[in-house]
Scaffold this motif. Structure first.
Motif, PDB file in Angstrom:
ATOM      1  N   THR A  62       0.826  -1.214   0.000  1.00 18.12           N
ATOM      2  CA  THR A  62       0.000   0.000   0.000  1.00 18.12           C
ATOM      3  C   THR A  62       0.859   1.262   0.000  1.00 18.12           C
ATOM      4  OG1 THR A  62      -0.161  -0.125   2.411  1.00 18.12           O
ATOM      5  CG2 THR A  62      -1.958  -1.114   1.138  1.00 18.12           C
ATOM      6  N   SER A  63       1.987   1.193  -0.678  1.00 16.26           N
ATOM      7  CA  SER A  63       2.891   2.339  -0.755  1.00 16.26           C
ATOM      8  C   SER A  63       3.278   2.553  -2.213  1.00 16.26           C
ATOM      9  CB  SER A  63       4.134   2.081   0.105  1.00 16.26           C
ATOM     10  OG  SER A  63       4.845   0.953  -0.385  1.00 16.26           O
ATOM     11  N   GLU A  64       4.120   3.540  -2.437  1.00 12.98           N
ATOM     12  CA  GLU A  64       4.566   3.827  -3.797  1.00 12.98           C
ATOM     13  C   GLU A  64       6.010   4.286  -3.786  1.00 12.98           C
ATOM     14  OE1 GLU A  64       1.940   6.862  -5.195  1.00 12.98           O
ATOM     15  OE2 GLU A  64       2.620   8.322  -3.734  1.00 12.98           O
ATOM     16  N   ILE A  65       6.647   4.189  -4.944  1.00 18.24           N
ATOM     17  CA  ILE A  65       8.006   4.717  -5.065  1.00 18.24           C
ATOM     18  C   ILE A  65       7.886   6.207  -5.312  1.00 18.24           C
ATOM     19  CG2 ILE A  65      10.110   4.755  -6.468  1.00 18.24           C
ATOM     20  CD1 ILE A  65       9.732   1.728  -6.855  1.00 18.24           C
ATOM     21  N   GLU A  66       8.506   6.953  -4.453  1.00 23.12           N
ATOM     22  CA  GLU A  66       8.510   8.411  -4.521  1.00 23.12           C
ATOM     23  C   GLU A  66       9.837   8.862  -5.125  1.00 23.12           C
ATOM     24  OE1 GLU A  66       6.970  11.146  -4.294  1.00 23.12           O
ATOM     25  OE2 GLU A  66       8.350  12.621  -3.540  1.00 23.12           O
ATOM     26  N   HIS A  67       9.745   9.663  -6.175  1.00 26.35           N
ATOM     27  CA  HIS A  67      10.937  10.277  -6.769  1.00 26.35           C
ATOM     28  C   HIS A  67      11.136  11.624  -6.071  1.00 26.35           C
ATOM     29  CE1 HIS A  67      10.046   7.303  -9.858  1.00 26.35           C
ATOM     30  NE2 HIS A  67      11.281   7.477 -10.310  1.00 26.35           N
ATOM     31  N   ILE A  68      12.215  11.758  -5.336  1.00 28.55           N
ATOM     32  CA  ILE A  68      12.469  13.007  -4.608  1.00 28.55           C
ATOM     33  C   ILE A  68      12.518  14.162  -5.596  1.00 28.55           C
ATOM     34  CG2 ILE A  68      14.039  14.230  -3.066  1.00 28.55           C
ATOM     35  CD1 ILE A  68      15.002  11.315  -2.211  1.00 28.55           C
ATOM     36  N   LYS A  69      13.337  14.018  -6.619  1.00 25.85           N
ATOM     37  CA  LYS A  69      13.327  14.968  -7.727  1.00 25.85           C
ATOM     38  C   LYS A  69      12.345  14.395  -8.746  1.00 25.85           C
ATOM     39  CE  LYS A  69      17.992  16.804  -7.352  1.00 25.85           C
ATOM     40  NZ  LYS A  69      19.276  16.977  -8.038  1.00 25.85           N
ATOM     41  N   PRO A  70      11.242  15.101  -9.006  1.00 29.96           N
ATOM     42  CA  PRO A  70      10.199  14.543  -9.870  1.00 29.96           C
ATOM     43  C   PRO A  70      10.716  14.092 -11.229  1.00 29.96           C
ATOM     44  CG  PRO A  70       9.460  16.583  -8.849  1.00 29.96           C
ATOM     45  CD  PRO A  70      10.927  16.457  -8.549  1.00 29.96           C
ATOM     46  N   LYS A  71      10.279  12.920 -11.635  1.00 31.19           N
ATOM     47  CA  LYS A  71      10.741  12.327 -12.886  1.00 31.19           C
ATOM     48  C   LYS A  71      10.316  13.142 -14.099  1.00 31.19           C
ATOM     49  CE  LYS A  71       6.974   9.029 -12.320  1.00 31.19           C
ATOM     50  NZ  LYS A  71       6.507   9.584 -11.067  1.00 31.19           N
ATOM     51  N   THR A  72       9.261  13.957 -13.969  1.00 35.74           N
ATOM     52  CA  THR A  72       8.838  14.788 -15.101  1.00 35.74           C
ATOM     53  C   THR A  72       9.788  15.952 -15.349  1.00 35.74           C
ATOM     54  OG1 THR A  72       7.387  16.010 -13.617  1.00 35.74           O
ATOM     55  CG2 THR A  72       6.386  14.235 -14.896  1.00 35.74           C
ATOM     56  N   HIS A  73      10.429  16.459 -14.301  1.00 35.08           N
ATOM     57  CA  HIS A  73      11.354  17.579 -14.438  1.00 35.08           C
ATOM     58  C   HIS A  73      12.809  17.128 -14.540  1.00 35.08           C
ATOM     59  CE1 HIS A  73       8.051  20.235 -13.662  1.00 35.08           C
ATOM     60  NE2 HIS A  73       7.874  19.788 -12.445  1.00 35.08           N
ATOM     61  N   PHE A  74      13.103  15.975 -13.963  1.00 37.32           N
ATOM     62  CA  PHE A  74      14.470  15.450 -13.949  1.00 37.32           C
ATOM     63  C   PHE A  74      14.443  14.089 -14.651  1.00 37.32           C
ATOM     64  CE2 PHE A  74      13.979  18.298 -10.377  1.00 37.32           C
ATOM     65  CZ  PHE A  74      15.133  19.058 -10.410  1.00 37.32           C
ATOM     66  N   LYS A  75      14.316  14.135 -15.957  1.00 37.45           N
ATOM     67  CA  LYS A  75      14.105  12.913 -16.749  1.00 37.45           C
ATOM     68  C   LYS A  75      15.236  11.896 -16.597  1.00 37.45           C
ATOM     69  CE  LYS A  75      11.027  15.158 -20.011  1.00 37.45           C
ATOM     70  NZ  LYS A  75       9.858  14.948 -19.267  1.00 37.45           N
ATOM     71  N   ASN A  76      16.443  12.341 -16.359  1.00 31.62           N
ATOM     72  CA  ASN A  76      17.573  11.420 -16.208  1.00 31.62           C
ATOM     73  C   ASN A  76      17.607  10.753 -14.834  1.00 31.62           C
ATOM     74  OD1 ASN A  76      18.444  11.973 -18.797  1.00 31.62           O
ATOM     75  ND2 ASN A  76      19.823  13.604 -18.138  1.00 31.62           N
TER      76      ASN A  76
END
Length: 193
Positions: A62-76
């Motif tokens: 019941t959790s998710e992987i959180e991208h600290i730096k959002p993947k939409t802005h930091f594609k790499n």
């Protein structure tokens, strides 16, 4: 919000990336088992089974992987293990509230210790900036807003812990989650009484 000490990237994830040359995070939807394995690994090895933002106890299912730096802005950064946390799926808080928001003032709990920035208001259960002005104040204030860390449900849960344990600090060890609040109460026991 607590400090997350990242471990080296797990071998199973290195192997997965080597065998599967994915070009963006959306492609991971075809591999739910690797996402679950990553969530479980981070929860067990790095996060003491808690969301590092709001500090509630969570489970891999019941959790998710959180991208600290959002993947939409930091594609790499979409598969950079050091950019991952396992976060709760709470509505209107944490990663769900953060969404694609990012600021250079956001406190990255893998690089900075949030306890240097935050403290608690024992009357309201709110997480508040430790400093009253300056860059630490600004970073704390902005991070609280980005993650909605003073959502009424979170404040209510913290206030309940405070009220139920303020005179019985020895019982704090039986409460799951909220590690920095429990530490705050122990360290400030003489002031609170």
């Amino acid at each position: 919000m607590f400090k997350v000490n990242k471990t080296p990237e797990p071998a199973f994830f290195q192997d997965f990336k080597r065998k599967n040359k994915l070009s963006n995070w959306d492609e991971y939807s075809n591999y739910p088992e690797i996402k679950k394995a990553l969530r479980e690994y981070m929860l067990l090895e790095e996060q003491d089974l808690c969301c590092p933002y709001c500090e509630i106890l969570i489970e891999a299912e019941t959790s998710e992987i959180e991208h600290i730096k959002p993947k939409t802005h930091f594609k790499n950064e979409f598969q950079n293990y050091n950019n991952f946390l396992t976060g709760c799926k709470g509505t209107k808080i944490c990663g769900n509230h953060k969404g694609n928001k990012y600021s250079e003032n956001f406190i990255n709990p893998t690089l900075e210790d949030p306890e240097d920035y935050f403290t608690y208001d024992i009357k309201t259960g709110k997480i508040i900036p430790k400093e009253i002005n300056g860059i630490k104040y600004e970073k704390a204030k902005e991070t609280i807003e980005i993650l909605n860390l003073n959502d009424s449900r979170l404040c209510g849960a913290r206030k309940t812990i405070i009220l139920q344990n303020i005179n019985n600090l020895e019982y704090l060890e039986y409460i799951d989650g909220f590690s920095t609040l429990k530490k705050f109460l122990r360290e400030n026991a003489s002031i609170i009484y």
